[in-house]
Design an enzyme around this catalytic site. Structure first.
Site, PDB file in Angstrom:
ATOM      1  N   ASP A  63     -61.313 -28.420  33.285  1.00  0.00           N
ATOM      2  CA  ASP A  63     -60.050 -29.141  33.321  1.00  0.00           C
ATOM      3  C   ASP A  63     -59.408 -28.860  34.676  1.00  0.00           C
ATOM      4  OD1 ASP A  63     -57.385 -29.964  33.063  1.00  0.00           O
ATOM      5  OD2 ASP A  63     -57.396 -29.638  30.904  1.00  0.00           O
ATOM      6  N   TYR A  72     -53.856 -22.662  27.884  1.00  0.00           N
ATOM      7  CA  TYR A  72     -52.815 -23.643  27.615  1.00  0.00           C
ATOM      8  C   TYR A  72     -52.643 -23.829  26.104  1.00  0.00           C
ATOM      9  CZ  TYR A  72     -51.060 -28.492  27.110  1.00  0.00           C
ATOM     10  OH  TYR A  72     -50.381 -29.623  26.732  1.00  0.00           O
TER      11      TYR A  72
END
Length: 469
Positions: A230, A145
């Site tokens: 995450d 990301y």
């Protein structure tokens, strides 16, 4: 400028990444079916807008929660007053129960181990301040990301060392890639404090295998470092294989009450699973009481409002609703993802097989003019400015192979997605025609040169023959 801090004047935020630049171009010329039908369609934003009707329907049926009432009586003043940074107990209990439900209730979570933050961005940054010093390193598997460059590096000052993953094995983590990244950090005199993974993956849209999760636990055990998982897309897994949380693996391996147990931390958010990024609800879950205590103090810089907590505690406590929401949301995501894959296939484009997330990892390597990131950026610019689609280039996700792009599918209507695929197909078709025309011209020139050479050779032979006579 000398009166300002280095943070204010430095360029390390990452805002100049193509990931963010594409958003800026979209904001200048946003697509609107009625007002701006030739504008840029936003396919670079991972938002879940497919199940708003379910949330709105629940609020219509529960006016007390939406109107900040309890048993018909207003509690507005109570919610408007200061709340400490530990959060509302009812909301934390509802949130950990929701997390367990997403994971098939194979694991449970203790609300006392949870710290509320203003979104996952704040959760990741807070964890960095808890786990690492400025100049320490975290290992991240590629592609990752793009926002991590901001979240981990800008204010905490943590360095990112990539774990190089490739399409050869569907970008899965390997033992050799982990060790190579660790050694690379050591060569740079960086102290490795942990590994951070997204599971399900952003941008791949895939869940990590049990083998990868076991590998990670073995690695952090051997190196005596942290692992941050995450898991903000855990509720978006719409097909097999099922999502496996790192907490489930720890419990299956009977690692409770060990040092490793305290070195594994989970980041969660309601931004993706419930489609509520504007509510700014994130969380850190850690088994280490020192991390929980420190993160709780730090959370005072980014609290979740009492009004938000009250509304969502009522919503998430409604087990009938959450069960229905999770089921319907999965089906809608799967349907929309299938339509994107189908549209891409019609344009002659394939993507990595995925089972989660709000996006696909799309393979456009065959459309590159050369196997370089310069060619990838050239293609990306044409797609943004000519095709009018904002997608995220693999370069911004630190992918090691040029030609991969992240394309989102859940932040638009079905008609808008259909139009986007039509635009992309027309673009690819035009590239194919131009390529064929270019090849035909080259072939024609080659034939012309061949004929010319043949005529020249024949004339030379004829002239020699005449001389000999």
């Amino acid at each position: 400028m000398g009166l300002l801090s280095r943070k204010a004047t430095c360029n390390s935020h990452g805002q100049d990444s193509p990931y963010f630049l594409g958003w800026q171009e979209y904001e200048k010329n946003p697509y609107d079916e009625a007002k701006n039908p030739k504008g840029i369609i936003q396919m670079g934003l991972a938002e879940n807008q497919l199940s708003f009707d379910l949330l709105e329907s629940w609020m219509a049926k529960n006016p007390d929660a939406a109107g900040f009432k309890r048993d018909g009586q207003s509690i507005f003043r109570e919610l408007a007053l200061f709340q400490d940074y530990h959060g509302l107990p009812a909301f934390k209990k509802a949130l950990v129960d929701f997390m367990a439900e997403i994971r098939g209730n194979k694991v449970t979570f203790d609300p006392n181990h949870m710290v509320l933050t203003a979104g996952a961005t704040a959760a990741n940054e807070t964890l960095m301040f808890c786990l690492a010093e400025e100049g320490d390193a975290l290992l991240l598997p590629t592609p990752y990301y793009p926002g991590f460059d901001r979240d981990l590096k800008w204010r905490p000052g943590v360095e990112i060392v990539p774990i190089q993953c490739t399409s050869f094995n569907r970008f899965q983590i390997t033992a050799s890639a982990l060790e190579e990244a660790y050694q690379q950090a050591q060569k740079k005199n960086l102290r490795v404090k942990g590994v951070l993974v997204t599971n399900p993956s952003n941008p791949l849209g895939t869940t990590m295998t049990r083998g990868e999760l076991d590998l990670l636990i073995n690695f952090i055990t051997a190196k005596e470092i942290h692992l941050i998982s995450d898991e903000i897309y855990s509720g978006t897994v719409f097909s097999s294989p099922a999502f496996v949380s790192i907490m489930e693996v720890l419990k299956d391996r009977n690692l409770e009450n060990t040092e490793v147990w305290d070195r594994v931390h989970i980041v969660y958010s309601l931004s993706k699973d419930l489609g509520l990024p504007g509510f700014r609800v994130g969380a850190i879950y850690s088994n280490d009481p020192i991390v929980v205590a420190a993160a709780t103090k730090m959370s005072s810089f980014g609290l979740v409002s009492s009004q938000t907590q009250y509304l969502l505690s009522a919503m998430l406590s409604d087990k009938k609703f959450t069960k229905e929401y999770i089921s319907k949301n999965h089906k809608r995501l799967q349907k929309r993802q299938s339509k994107l894959v189908s549209g891409l296939e019609k344009a002659g484009i394939s993507c990595l097989e995925s089972n989660a997330g709000l996006f696909c990892w799309v393979d456009m390597r065959h459309l590159l003019s050369s196997n370089t990131f310069e060619a990838e950026m050239e293609l990306w610019k044409r797609i943004v400015y000519d095709v009018k689609l904002n997608i995220s280039p693999g370069f911004s996700c630190h992918c090691t192979e040029p030609g991969w792009f992240r394309v989102c599918f859940a932040n638009m209507s079905e008609d808008t997605q259909k139009l986007a695929m039509q635009r992309l197909k027309s673009f690819v078709d035009s590239m194919t025609i131009n390529s064929q025309s270019h090849q035909e011209l080259k072939n024609a020139r080659r034939k012309s040169r061949t004929k010319w050479v043949f005529r020249l050779s024949f004339q030379s032979f004829h002239d020699r023959e005449q001389d000999e006579r």
